[in-house]
Design a protein around this motif. Structure first.
Motif, short mmCIF file in Angstrom:
data_model
loop_
_atom_site.label_atom_id
_atom_site.label_comp_id
_atom_site.label_asym_id
_atom_site.label_seq_id
_atom_site.Cartn_x
_atom_site.Cartn_y
_atom_site.Cartn_z
N SER A 140 30.40 77.20 -12.09
CA SER A 140 30.05 77.08 -13.51
C SER A 140 31.07 77.80 -14.38
O SER A 140 31.45 77.29 -15.45
CB SER A 140 28.64 77.65 -13.74
N ASN A 143 34.21 75.78 -14.67
CA ASN A 143 33.99 74.69 -15.62
C ASN A 143 34.06 75.18 -17.07
O ASN A 143 34.67 74.55 -17.93
CB ASN A 143 32.64 74.03 -15.35
N LYS A 146 37.70 76.05 -17.95
CA LYS A 146 38.49 74.82 -18.14
C LYS A 146 38.18 74.16 -19.47
O LYS A 146 39.10 73.79 -20.21
CB LYS A 146 38.20 73.84 -16.99
N ASN A 147 36.90 74.01 -19.78
CA ASN A 147 36.53 73.35 -21.03
C ASN A 147 37.01 74.14 -22.24
O ASN A 147 37.45 73.56 -23.24
CB ASN A 147 35.02 73.14 -21.09
N SER A 427 36.40 67.75 -15.45
CA SER A 427 35.88 69.09 -15.16
C SER A 427 34.38 69.06 -14.92
O SER A 427 33.88 69.71 -13.99
CB SER A 427 36.22 70.03 -16.31
N ASN A 428 33.66 68.31 -15.73
CA ASN A 428 32.21 68.20 -15.55
C ASN A 428 31.85 67.50 -14.24
O ASN A 428 30.87 67.87 -13.57
CB ASN A 428 31.59 67.46 -16.73
N GLU A 430 33.73 67.55 -11.57
CA GLU A 430 34.07 68.53 -10.54
C GLU A 430 32.93 69.53 -10.36
O GLU A 430 32.59 69.90 -9.23
CB GLU A 430 35.36 69.26 -10.93
N LEU A 431 32.34 69.97 -11.47
CA LEU A 431 31.20 70.90 -11.39
C LEU A 431 30.02 70.22 -10.71
O LEU A 431 29.33 70.83 -9.88
CB LEU A 431 30.82 71.36 -12.79
N ALA A 436 35.29 72.23 -6.68
CA ALA A 436 36.41 72.98 -7.27
C ALA A 436 37.09 73.80 -6.17
O ALA A 436 36.42 74.39 -5.33
CB ALA A 436 35.93 73.89 -8.39
#
Length: 451
Positions: A140, A143, A146-147, A427-428, A430-431, A436
């Motif tokens: 988390s 993520n 990254k965001n 990214s979402n 991947e979460l 990851a």
């Protein structure tokens, strides 16, 4: 843990050395991977998750300790205030002593304890759940970093695009001013050109405010001092070459999904809890041994000791035969809980598959949007170049120039927005998939490994 700390210190040392050589401003140039490494090292939520693993490990050792002998030392003293009177016929006399001392050791050990044996497996499962929670917290955090990093890149690129458009607008306004002075352009065109340049200034300020807010958010996630300024060493265009590779290589299996893995561990815990409950029907056997010294005397409690040892060994069997049906109904309750977990897993799997499919569709749509926007940017740049050349030749009007500049500005902003949307979707996803590369960021193997 020490290697991770050393690598982090080395990373910061290199960064601050580069800051010192570049100038006196406290600016730390960081890549996305560096931001993630620092966050995984210093974020409080990660530290708490790791501490929970250690806490449950201690709890397991506490449970194991119940299998070992329990040894106590005891010491007692009693003073007789009134001795007992014994009557035999017509005669009566006092019995007992003034002082009574006892010291010694007592020990007990569980021999047959089925419920305790099963409860140790429950502790093992709790450790695995906390390890998975720690992994989920890291996923988390990756993520979130990254965001936040992508949003910062979008704000920087947007500011750069708006600023470039503003500079072009200022140049255009200056040209119209000179043309007006020599009587070639009208006052209306000159005024509109100034207004067009001025209206972009609030957008630049808004973009800078967004950059400052996103930097602060990123520093909070990284656990960094707010006084240290950070600057991304990448742009959104940096990820353009690799974004197609991710889409082609993505594994949509849910085997590493944190929620699904945690639910499986919880199901396993409920099954072990059911087995533990079944063990309550069996008897428990304990062994014990005592070795004591007694002394009884009259007069002062500090003299006239007369110690006499005695010892005993015993076995204690306890078997609960009836408890009002509590064990039976508690076992049935546990069985229903296990069956509920099966349906919860089926529902969660169905929901996750739907979410994965939605994210994949978003990624595909974003890829097409990027290609379309890239073509729009190329056409807008070509149109702007033609209009700028016409304007220099005295052919283009203000409205024509304004239209081409606005079209170029909109095309570039849409292009970077599409790249940002794609990166966030990746990214979402991947979460959601839980894949990851945590080992890449120095996460310990006991947390990163598959359970």
């Amino acid at each position: 843990m020490y290697l991770k700390k050393i690598s982090k210190i080395a990373l910061l040392a290199v960064a601050f050395v580069s800051m010192a050589t570049a100038g006196h401003a406290e600016t730390l140039n960081v890549t996305l991977d560096e931001c993630i490494r620092i966050a995984l090292s210093d974020n409080p939520s990660i530290i708490v998750a790791d501490m929970e693993i250690q806490r449950v490990d201690y709890s397991k050792k506490e449970t194991l300790g119940q299998l070992f002998p329990n040894v106590d030392f005891t010491a007692n003293y009693a003073r007789t205030l009134a001795k007992q009177t014994m009557v035999m016929g017509e005669q009566s006399f006092k019995v007992g002593t003034d002082n009574s001392h006892s010291v010694g050791f007592s020990g007990s050990i569980p021999i047959i304890v089925p419920a305790l044996w099963k409860s140790i497996k429950l502790s093992d499962n709790q450790i695995l759940q906390n390890i998975e929670n720690a992994r989920s917290s890291r996923l988390s955090l990756v993520n979130q970093v990254k965001n936040a990093y992508y949003a910062l890149l979008l704000a920087r690129d947007s500011k750069r695009v708006i600023k470039a458009n503003h500079e072009t607008a200022l140049l255009t306004a200056e040209i119209f001013k000179k043309q007006f002075e020599i009587g070639v352009a009208s006052e209306y065109d000159m005024t509109r050109a100034r207004v067009a340049a001025t209206t972009l200034e609030p957008s630049i300020l808004d973009a800078q405010n967004s950059i400052d807010a996103l930097k602060l958010q990123l520093k909070v996630l990284m656990g960094m001092d707010a006084n240290v300024d950070i600057e991304p060493s990448e742009t959104l265009d940096t990820y353009k070459a690799s974004m197609y590779d991710y889409t082609m290589a993505v594994d949509t299996s849910l085997v590493n999904n944190p929620s699904l893995r945690l639910l499986d561990l919880q199901t396993d815990y409920m099954k072990k809890a059911l087995e533990t409950q079944k063990m309550s029907w069996f008897p428990n056997l304990y062994g014990s041994i005592n070795y004591m010294w007694n002394s009884m005397s009259n007069g002062s409690p500090f003299k006239n000791f007369n110690w006499n040892p005695y010892s005993q060994a015993a076995l204690s069997l306890s078997w609960n035969l009836f408890s009002g049906g509590q064990r039976y109904f508690k076992q049935k309750e546990a069985e229903i809980s296990v069956r509920e977990m099966k349906w919860q897993r089926e529902n969660l799997t169905r929901s996750l598959n739907s979410q994965v499919e939605t994210q994949l569709n978003n990624i595909k749509s974003n890829l097409k949007q990027i290609e379309s926007n890239a073509a729009s940017v190329a056409l807008a740049e070509k149109s702007d170049n033609i209009m700028q050349e016409s304007f220099r030749l005295g052919v283009g009007t203000f409205l024509q120039i304004q239209d081409t500049q606005n079209a170029l500005l909109g095309a570039r902003l849409s292009y970077y927005q599409a790249i940002y949307n794609l990166l966030v979707s990746q990214s979402n996803l991947e979460l959601m998939l839980g894949n990851a590369p945590l080992a890449k960021y120095g996460v310990p193997n006991e947390i990163n490994k598959k359970q």
